[in-house]
Design a protein around this motif. Structure first.
Motif, PDB file in Angstrom:
ATOM      1  N   LEU A 155       0.825  -1.212   0.000  1.00 14.61           N
ATOM      2  CA  LEU A 155       0.000   0.000   0.000  1.00 14.61           C
ATOM      3  C   LEU A 155       0.861   1.264   0.000  1.00 14.61           C
ATOM      4  CD1 LEU A 155      -2.864  -0.960   2.502  1.00 14.61           C
ATOM      5  CD2 LEU A 155      -2.860  -1.124   0.021  1.00 14.61           C
ATOM      6  N   ARG A 156       1.940   1.226   0.761  1.00 13.42           N
ATOM      7  CA  ARG A 156       2.810   2.407   0.813  1.00 13.42           C
ATOM      8  C   ARG A 156       3.526   2.618  -0.513  1.00 13.42           C
ATOM      9  NH1 ARG A 156       6.561   2.541   5.764  1.00 13.42           N
ATOM     10  NH2 ARG A 156       6.507   4.775   5.328  1.00 13.42           N
TER      11      ARG A 156
ATOM     12  N   GLU B  76      -2.416   5.870   7.215  1.00 16.01           N
ATOM     13  CA  GLU B  76      -3.630   5.607   6.443  1.00 16.01           C
ATOM     14  C   GLU B  76      -3.674   4.147   5.972  1.00 16.01           C
ATOM     15  OE1 GLU B  76      -5.535   7.320   2.359  1.00 16.01           O
ATOM     16  OE2 GLU B  76      -4.057   8.598   3.325  1.00 16.01           O
TER      17      GLU B  76
ATOM     18  N   ILE C  71       0.256   5.431  -0.420  1.00 14.50           N
ATOM     19  CA  ILE C  71      -0.617   5.616   0.743  1.00 14.50           C
ATOM     20  C   ILE C  71       0.257   5.711   1.998  1.00 14.50           C
ATOM     21  CG2 ILE C  71      -2.542   4.643   2.053  1.00 14.50           C
ATOM     22  CD1 ILE C  71      -3.349   3.152  -0.535  1.00 14.50           C
ATOM     23  N   PRO C  72       0.184   6.831   2.729  1.00 12.85           N
ATOM     24  CA  PRO C  72       1.045   7.006   3.908  1.00 12.85           C
ATOM     25  C   PRO C  72       0.777   5.915   4.955  1.00 12.85           C
ATOM     26  CG  PRO C  72       0.020   9.089   3.305  1.00 12.85           C
ATOM     27  CD  PRO C  72      -0.632   8.026   2.471  1.00 12.85           C
ATOM     28  N   GLU C  73       1.783   5.636   5.762  1.00 18.62           N
ATOM     29  CA  GLU C  73       1.730   4.501   6.681  1.00 18.62           C
ATOM     30  C   GLU C  73       0.482   4.489   7.570  1.00 18.62           C
ATOM     31  OE1 GLU C  73       5.206   3.879   9.092  1.00 18.62           O
ATOM     32  OE2 GLU C  73       4.351   2.056   9.975  1.00 18.62           O
TER      33      GLU C  73
END
Lengths: 251, 413
Positions: B366-367, B375, B371-373
């Protein structure tokens, strides 16, 4: 666009050094291929570029548009325009693909100071990109990569790439596990994204993928270093003669 | 000569003993004597091994049933709501009951459904001793009831309340029942026992939805019997509370009866949440699945005890149980105790319990997409628990439950 300078990296857990002074430059618009035998460090290179915590850089640097990315988090690198197409895309049960795509697109927009996409705009973009790759909306309602076939997973990676519009794409053995039809769909997707502003680093084991994504440069990776660089004909030479001669030359 | 030294009561026990003395009924007096003599169950009592009631019940409110301020309880879907004003059932609510359902105030605690047996039944004893009110509901045979029925317990202002309900579902009837529990931030105590008898061929969706204040203790029990061809979907969402124990005891009495339990426990800091289930398969050809997903973001403790008993005649029983937990901090704790007691030889029974943190591979993927950690973690935690309510065959209810989970995780995650 990308300058990798004397890069040394090791596995954080046990300290095994995998990349041992790797140098590579990729210019805007270029498609560079990296080939190499098993265990030469191909996947490590892709993970180190994406910022995976399992690896430590001990020496050297990676410059993206002139700036070092080594201090950046994986999500910051992505927002800066770097994209890794995974060799094994991860299955995440419970996260619908559409929700994931929206979260990723909006997170990157937010990081770049752009406004979030409206839902209709988002749906329109996804529908357009999915149609080009033969991805059904049904598949996008399912959990991310969960239960997808090998071909569906790779197409989903290319879908993400086309929606996120990165400027530098690392493709880690995108051809693995694909039959020839799926390979063509994926290659067409990549070729459609080629542009003077966008560069690709295509990591592969076989020349087969490079028949469909024709590279500008080919680099041979062996024991953590680039030991030979050439044009697309180098891939053909490797296919015919194997790695032994080139490895022998470099030794 | 009896030289047994007198037990030193804890503060919670002392307060409880006082409340039992004030209640004054024969059942209260019997229990008062038992507690003075032996105290509340401790970890030495098997059924309470992971939930040491003596240590965990820190208080017991002296006032009973007088509601303080109204408690806002989220209504998940439009339902015929049955409420309790103070310690009395508000009979005016009966007018809301949909066609096919009849009801009356309960004036004494009901009896256990056929075949239900409970070891060390302290919740039942407390309920019988402190019984205040309840409702008796009956769904007519063949009735297809569209409107869900909601039985609500709201306690506030530092009060105790014990309710006991009896629900009978006629043959081939269909109905959805929601048991809701809410409370404010005061030191409250809820006790709730419900007896549910599901008739032949009936199809029941039952939801237990608890969102409690951080100083509320709740001891609750749902006792169920299933007749032939009956089908039960039991959903559970537990969030908040200080000491929460939800017991579910099910007697699968009729052939071809089937049941699915799907539960989510959101265990906040300072909460001890225990779900204890016993399934008793008594006859051949019955199926049961149990799936629990638990999230413990901080210094909270969760317990799951799942017992499946298959009696010798209950051949071809298919019972599956899974309990998966995400522990998100070093102070989070979860104990799972699956227990199979099988006396039949031709059965399929399995259980699995996992305890883990978020998978690094998921987080990295996801990162790597930007996407920031923080979130990304929230997305993965939500996915982990929301999956439970994905396919419950009731879209509005599914969405409402997911909404409550997200609200809770945003506040506590």
């Amino acid at each position: 666009m990308i300058e990798i300078k004397n890069l040394h990296a090791r596995i954080a857990e046990d300290g095994t050094e995998i990349l041992k002074g790797l140098n590579l430059t990729v210019r805007p618009g270029e498609v560079a291929a990296i080939m190499g035998p098993n265990g030469s460090g191909k996947s490590t290179l892709s993970y180190v570029m994406a910022g995976k915590e399992d690896y430590e850089v001990t020496e050297g640097d990676i410059l993206f548009n002139g700036e070092s990315i080594l201090g950046m988090e994986p999500d910051e690198r992505a927002a800066a325009g770097l994209f890794l197409a995974f060799q094994y895309p991860v299955e995440i049960p419970g996260v619908p693909t559409m929700n994931f795509l929206k979260a990723a697109m909006n997170a990157q927009r937010k990081a770049r100071g752009e406004s979030e996409l409206t839902t209709p705009d988002f749906i329109k973009r996804v529908k357009g990109a999915a149609a080009n790759l033969g991805i059904s909306m049904d598949m996008l309602k399912r959990s991310l990569n969960t239960g997808f076939s090998g071909g569906e997973k790779k197409r989903a990676e290319i879908l993400q790439m086309s929606l996120l519009e990165p400027t530098f794409c690392v493709m880690d053995e995108t051809d693995s596990g694909l039959d020839i039809d799926a390979l063509k769909v994926v290659a067409d997707g990549v070729n459609a994204l080629r542009s003077p502003e966008r560069a690709f680093l295509v990591i592969t084991h076989y020349q087969r993928l490079l028949e469909h994504i024709v590279p500008d440069t080919v680099h041979v990776l062996y024991k953590g270093r680039i030991i030979k660089t050439g044009g697309k004909e180098l891939a053909l030479q490797l296919e015919e003669e194997g790695y032994a001669d080139i490895i022998g030359e470099a030794a | 000569m009896n030289t047994r030294p007198q037990l030193m009561l804890t503060a919670g026990e002392t307060a409880l003993v006082d409340a039992l003395a004030a209640a004054g009924s024969p059942a209260a007096e019997t229990l008062r004597k038992e507690i003075v003599l032996r105290g509340l169950p401790t970890r030495r009592v098997e059924a309470w091994h992971y939930t040491d009631l003596r240590a965990l019940m820190k208080a017991f409110p002296a006032q009973s049933g007088k509601a303080g301020n109204a408690v806002a309880m989220p209504e998940l879907v439009a339902a015929a709501a049955l409420d309790f004003a103070g310690n009395a059932f508000d009979s005016a609510c009966l007018a809301r009951l949909p066609q096919g359902v009849s009801g009356a105030a309960a004036h004494k605690p009901g009896d256990l459904p056929e075949g239900v047996e409970i070891a060390d039944d302290m919740i039942g004893k407390l309920n019988r001793a402190l019984f205040a009110a309840g409702v008796e509901l009956s769904v007519a045979a063949g009735a297809k009831v569209e409107t869900p029925i909601a039985i609500a317990q709201a306690v506030s202002g530092g009060t105790a309340q014990a309710l006991c309900h009896a629900v009978t579902i006629g043959a081939d009837a269909q109905v959805t029942v929601i048991e809701r529990a809410g409370s404010d931030g005061a030191e409250n105590h809820q006790n709730s026992v419900t007896h549910l008898a599901i008739g032949k061929g009936a199809k029941v969706t039952w939801l237990i939805h608890q969102e409690l204040g951080t100083a509320t203790d709740r001891l609750a029990q749902l006792n169920i019997s299933l007749a032939e061809d009956a089908n039960l979907t039991l959903l559970m969402l537990n969030a908040g509370g200080r000491l929460v124990r939800q017991e579910v005891h099910i007697a699968v009495n009729g052939e071809n009866a089937s049941l699915a339990i799907k539960g989510v426990n959101l265990i906040g800091a300072g909460s001890h949440t225990d779900v204890t289930t016993t399934l008793n398969h008594a006859v051949p050809n019955t199926t049961a699945t149990e799936l629990f997903r638990n999230v413990v973001p901080g210094a909270g403790r969760g317990v799951f005890q799942g017992q499946i008993r298959v009696a010798q005649p209950a051949q071809k029983t298919d019972a599956q149980m899974a309990c998966n937990t995400l522990l998100l901090s070093d102070e989070s704790d979860f104990s799972a105790k699956p227990e199979l007691e099988i006396f039949a030889d031709d059965v399929v029974c399995a259980h699995g319990a996992t305890v883990a943190d978020i998978e690094d591979e998921h987080l990295f993927y996801l990162r790597a997409r930007g996407i920031p950690e923080r979130e990304a973690r929230a997305l993965l935690v939500k996915a982990f628990v929301e999956e439970v309510f994905e396919d419950i065959g009731n879209e509005p209810l599914s969405e409402a439950l997911v909404g409550r989970i997200e609200t809770w995780l945003d506040r506590n995650g």
